[in-house]
Design a protein around this motif. Structure first.
Motif, mmCIF file in Angstrom:
data_model
loop_
_atom_site.group_PDB
_atom_site.id
_atom_site.type_symbol
_atom_site.label_atom_id
_atom_site.label_comp_id
_atom_site.label_asym_id
_atom_site.label_seq_id
_atom_site.Cartn_x
_atom_site.Cartn_y
_atom_site.Cartn_z
ATOM 1 N N LEU A 238 0.845 -1.194 0.000
ATOM 2 C CA LEU A 238 0.000 0.000 0.000
ATOM 3 C C LEU A 238 0.883 1.247 0.000
ATOM 4 O O LEU A 238 1.906 1.300 0.710
ATOM 5 C CB LEU A 238 -0.912 0.007 1.214
ATOM 6 C CG LEU A 238 -1.944 -1.126 1.308
ATOM 7 C CD1 LEU A 238 -2.711 -1.012 2.617
ATOM 8 C CD2 LEU A 238 -2.899 -1.096 0.122
ATOM 9 N N ASP A 239 0.469 2.224 -0.767
ATOM 10 C CA ASP A 239 1.173 3.503 -0.778
ATOM 11 C C ASP A 239 1.207 4.061 0.649
ATOM 12 O O ASP A 239 0.154 4.329 1.243
ATOM 13 C CB ASP A 239 0.444 4.471 -1.715
ATOM 14 C CG ASP A 239 1.198 5.774 -1.913
ATOM 15 O OD1 ASP A 239 2.031 6.118 -1.051
ATOM 16 O OD2 ASP A 239 0.947 6.456 -2.920
ATOM 17 N N PRO A 240 2.402 4.225 1.231
ATOM 18 C CA PRO A 240 2.479 4.664 2.637
ATOM 19 C C PRO A 240 1.977 6.094 2.857
ATOM 20 O O PRO A 240 1.774 6.492 4.006
ATOM 21 C CB PRO A 240 3.972 4.542 2.942
ATOM 22 C CG PRO A 240 4.655 4.632 1.623
ATOM 23 C CD PRO A 240 3.720 4.002 0.638
ATOM 24 N N ARG A 241 1.742 6.818 1.775
ATOM 25 C CA ARG A 241 1.270 8.204 1.925
ATOM 26 C C ARG A 241 -0.246 8.302 1.973
ATOM 27 O O ARG A 241 -0.792 9.379 2.199
ATOM 28 C CB ARG A 241 1.792 9.049 0.755
ATOM 29 C CG ARG A 241 3.310 9.099 0.635
ATOM 30 C CD ARG A 241 3.730 9.646 -0.697
ATOM 31 N NE ARG A 241 3.282 8.791 -1.793
ATOM 32 C CZ ARG A 241 3.486 9.076 -3.089
ATOM 33 N NH1 ARG A 241 4.107 10.196 -3.434
ATOM 34 N NH2 ARG A 241 3.050 8.246 -4.016
ATOM 35 N N ARG A 242 -0.935 7.166 1.754
ATOM 36 C CA ARG A 242 -2.390 7.228 1.637
ATOM 37 C C ARG A 242 -3.085 6.251 2.570
ATOM 38 O O ARG A 242 -3.213 5.079 2.273
ATOM 39 C CB ARG A 242 -2.808 6.916 0.185
ATOM 40 C CG ARG A 242 -2.292 7.893 -0.848
ATOM 41 C CD ARG A 242 -3.084 9.201 -0.813
ATOM 42 N NE ARG A 242 -4.489 8.978 -1.061
ATOM 43 C CZ ARG A 242 -5.022 8.941 -2.285
ATOM 44 N NH1 ARG A 242 -4.272 9.064 -3.356
ATOM 45 N NH2 ARG A 242 -6.330 8.774 -2.421
ATOM 46 N N GLY A 243 -3.517 6.701 3.708
ATOM 47 C CA GLY A 243 -4.452 5.980 4.553
ATOM 48 C C GLY A 243 -4.075 4.598 5.005
ATOM 49 O O GLY A 243 -4.940 3.744 5.168
ATOM 50 N N THR A 244 -2.792 4.302 5.196
ATOM 51 C CA THR A 244 -2.408 2.978 5.693
ATOM 52 C C THR A 244 -2.542 2.913 7.205
ATOM 53 O O THR A 244 -2.451 3.920 7.905
ATOM 54 C CB THR A 244 -0.957 2.656 5.294
ATOM 55 O OG1 THR A 244 -0.115 3.719 5.740
ATOM 56 C CG2 THR A 244 -0.833 2.497 3.792
ATOM 57 N N THR A 245 -2.756 1.711 7.708
ATOM 58 C CA THR A 245 -2.934 1.494 9.141
ATOM 59 C C THR A 245 -1.790 0.695 9.730
ATOM 60 O O THR A 245 -1.255 1.027 10.784
ATOM 61 C CB THR A 245 -4.258 0.760 9.413
ATOM 62 O OG1 THR A 245 -5.333 1.526 8.868
ATOM 63 C CG2 THR A 245 -4.479 0.567 10.907
ATOM 64 N N TRP A 246 -1.409 -0.369 9.055
ATOM 65 C CA TRP A 246 -0.426 -1.300 9.581
ATOM 66 C C TRP A 246 0.925 -1.120 8.889
ATOM 67 O O TRP A 246 0.999 -0.927 7.686
ATOM 68 C CB TRP A 246 -0.899 -2.739 9.379
ATOM 69 C CG TRP A 246 -2.251 -3.021 9.959
ATOM 70 C CD1 TRP A 246 -3.430 -3.101 9.291
ATOM 71 C CD2 TRP A 246 -2.544 -3.247 11.340
ATOM 72 N NE1 TRP A 246 -4.451 -3.369 10.158
ATOM 73 C CE2 TRP A 246 -3.939 -3.470 11.428
ATOM 74 C CE3 TRP A 246 -1.784 -3.291 12.509
ATOM 75 C CZ2 TRP A 246 -4.585 -3.729 12.629
ATOM 76 C CZ3 TRP A 246 -2.420 -3.554 13.711
ATOM 77 C CH2 TRP A 246 -3.796 -3.770 13.769
ATOM 78 N N GLN A 247 1.971 -1.234 9.681
ATOM 79 C CA GLN A 247 3.320 -1.170 9.118
ATOM 80 C C GLN A 247 3.554 -2.325 8.143
ATOM 81 O O GLN A 247 4.238 -2.170 7.140
ATOM 82 C CB GLN A 247 4.365 -1.226 10.247
ATOM 83 C CG GLN A 247 4.423 0.007 11.120
ATOM 84 C CD GLN A 247 4.902 1.235 10.371
ATOM 85 O OE1 GLN A 247 5.736 1.144 9.456
ATOM 86 N NE2 GLN A 247 4.376 2.382 10.739
ATOM 87 N N MET A 248 2.979 -3.467 8.447
ATOM 88 C CA MET A 248 3.202 -4.662 7.646
ATOM 89 C C MET A 248 2.778 -4.475 6.195
ATOM 90 O O MET A 248 3.428 -4.966 5.270
ATOM 91 C CB MET A 248 2.445 -5.850 8.264
ATOM 92 C CG MET A 248 2.554 -7.150 7.484
ATOM 93 S SD MET A 248 4.232 -7.779 7.406
ATOM 94 C CE MET A 248 4.015 -9.164 6.307
ATOM 95 N N THR A 249 1.709 -3.750 5.965
ATOM 96 C CA THR A 249 1.179 -3.669 4.601
ATOM 97 C C THR A 249 1.672 -2.433 3.832
ATOM 98 O O THR A 249 1.299 -2.247 2.683
ATOM 99 C CB THR A 249 -0.348 -3.686 4.623
ATOM 100 O OG1 THR A 249 -0.830 -2.648 5.487
ATOM 101 C CG2 THR A 249 -0.866 -5.026 5.131
#
Length: 392
Positions: A238-249
């Motif tokens: 997942l793009d880390p700049r957009r709405g991520t929750t977990w470090q893993m993903t």
């Protein structure tokens, strides 16, 4: 003396003649008796079988006398009927009465023609399946996503808003499979329309949400990477700049895939357990055929949204911390558009999506409790104290 000798000889001759005559009469009398009483009438005289068996007539192949009753024809017919019945316990439940060679354990989603030779129906058989749970508001977003998947993918759309013909403007939609049931989530559809025996022809099954940006994603390359790294359950980074929750993903830019991460302090008692490893989110999971068979059985319950399922996926592969991972070089953007959430019901002054979110949280707790209790019961049944298990 001569007279006496002649008299003796004459007497002997007379006696011999009488004996021969008696024998002849006896033979004639016996024949008369035999003719007068045929073997079929002996039973009428109630002569026992032990006596009858001593007579030559009882041993004659054509005149056998037996103390057993003649066979009932209906019994022979019944035995023949029983032998012609089919019962195969190894067949699937309910199909025991069918010969094994006619029982098909799997099917598929490949469309067939209404005409022509059946053997010529399938010019190709896609090896992969991608499903999207969609509403008409995300039509163009889904169009962009579908174009990232080649002809080697079967496209399956689950419509939660009941609108299907509105998709006909896209050429690919005419070949896609459409399933429409209002106000249902992708896990509701998956339980009912992605049975492992139906999707068995596919090597990988993508079960994706509708609000995913795929500008940096290529399905063919993704398949190559999960195959190369032996990932049974995966997702794009997942793009880390957009709405991520977990470090893993979150996507990492320095590698093809990753299977472990470091979360916030205290979040992972075991580095091999979620959310530090063996973990992907449920927005865009990809399952191998074998992994999906296990996951499908796991979701057969009354839960709707699937929150908490991502923490339990690890139970379906081993070792999970090596076979569950995130593909970094093929990444997506989670747009976070609450289209399905707005299908909820406004209540007590709350917006529809808030009621949906509350239901999600409740289900997460329910699912965690259900899994924990089921495992406790199992371990106790095999004589293991669950409190002694550090992790499983």
């Amino acid at each position: 003396m001569r007279s006496f000798g002649r008299g003796s000889n004459s007497l002997k001759s007379t006696e011999t003649m009488r004996l021969m005559l008696s024998v002849c009469c006896g033979i004639i009398f016996g024949l008369i008796i035999g003719i007068s009483f045929p073997s079929s009438s002996l039973t009428k005289l109630n002569i026992t079988s032990s006596i009858v068996s001593n007579f030559p007539i009882a041993r004659d192949r054509n005149n056998v006398v037996s103390d057993q009753k003649p066979a009932d024809p209906s019994i022979k017919i019944q035995n023949a009927t029983d032998q012609l019945k089919i019962w195969v316990p190894s067949n699937p439940r309910g199909a025991e009465r069918l010969p094994p060679r006619i029982v098909a354990s799997e099917s598929d989603y490949y469309p067939r023609r209404l005409w022509g030779k059946p053997s010529e129906d399938l010019q190709s058989k896609p090896r992969y399946l991608v499903t999207f749970t969609v509403g008409i508001k995300q039509k163009y977003n889904i169009d962009a996503a579908v174009k990232k998947f080649s002809d080697d993918f079967t496209i399956l759309l689950f419509h939660y808003d009941g609108k299907t013909t509105e998709w006909d403007e896209f050429e690919w939609s005419k070949k896609a499979i459409h399933v429409s049931v209002r106000k249902q989530t992708k896990w509701w559809y998956a339980k009912r329309f992605l049975h492992p025996d139906i999707v068995a022809p596919y090597d990988y099954i993508f079960i994706w949400d509708e609000d995913l940006g795929v500008e940096h994603f290529d399905a063919k390359e993704y398949i190559k990477l999960v195959t190369k790294h032996g990932l049974e359950i995966s997702q794009p980074g997942l793009d880390p700049r957009r709405g991520t929750t977990w470090q893993m993903t979150k996507r990492r830019g320095d590698r093809e895939v990753h299977t472990t991460t470091e979360e916030k302090p205290g979040w992972c008692a075991d580095p091999h357990l979620p959310p530090c490893a063996a973990f992907v989110e449920i927005m865009a999971p990809v399952f191998s055929r074998d992994a999906w068979r296990c996951v499908w059985y796991m979701i057969q319950n009354d839960l709707v949204h699937g929150w908490g399922l991502d923490f339990a996926l690890r139970k379906c592969v081993d070792p999970a911390h090596k076979k569950i991972g995130v593909v970094d070089s093929q990444w997506i953007v989670h747009q976070g558009l609450p289209s399905l959430g707005n299908e909820g019901e406004a209540k007590d002054g709350k917006a529809p999506w808030k009621g949906v979110r509350d239901r999600c949280r409740k289900e997460w707790k329910m699912f965690q409790t259900r899994v924990a209790n089921a495992e406790k019961v199992y371990f106790k049944s095999i004589g293991v104290d669950p409190s002694n298990l550090t992790s499983h």
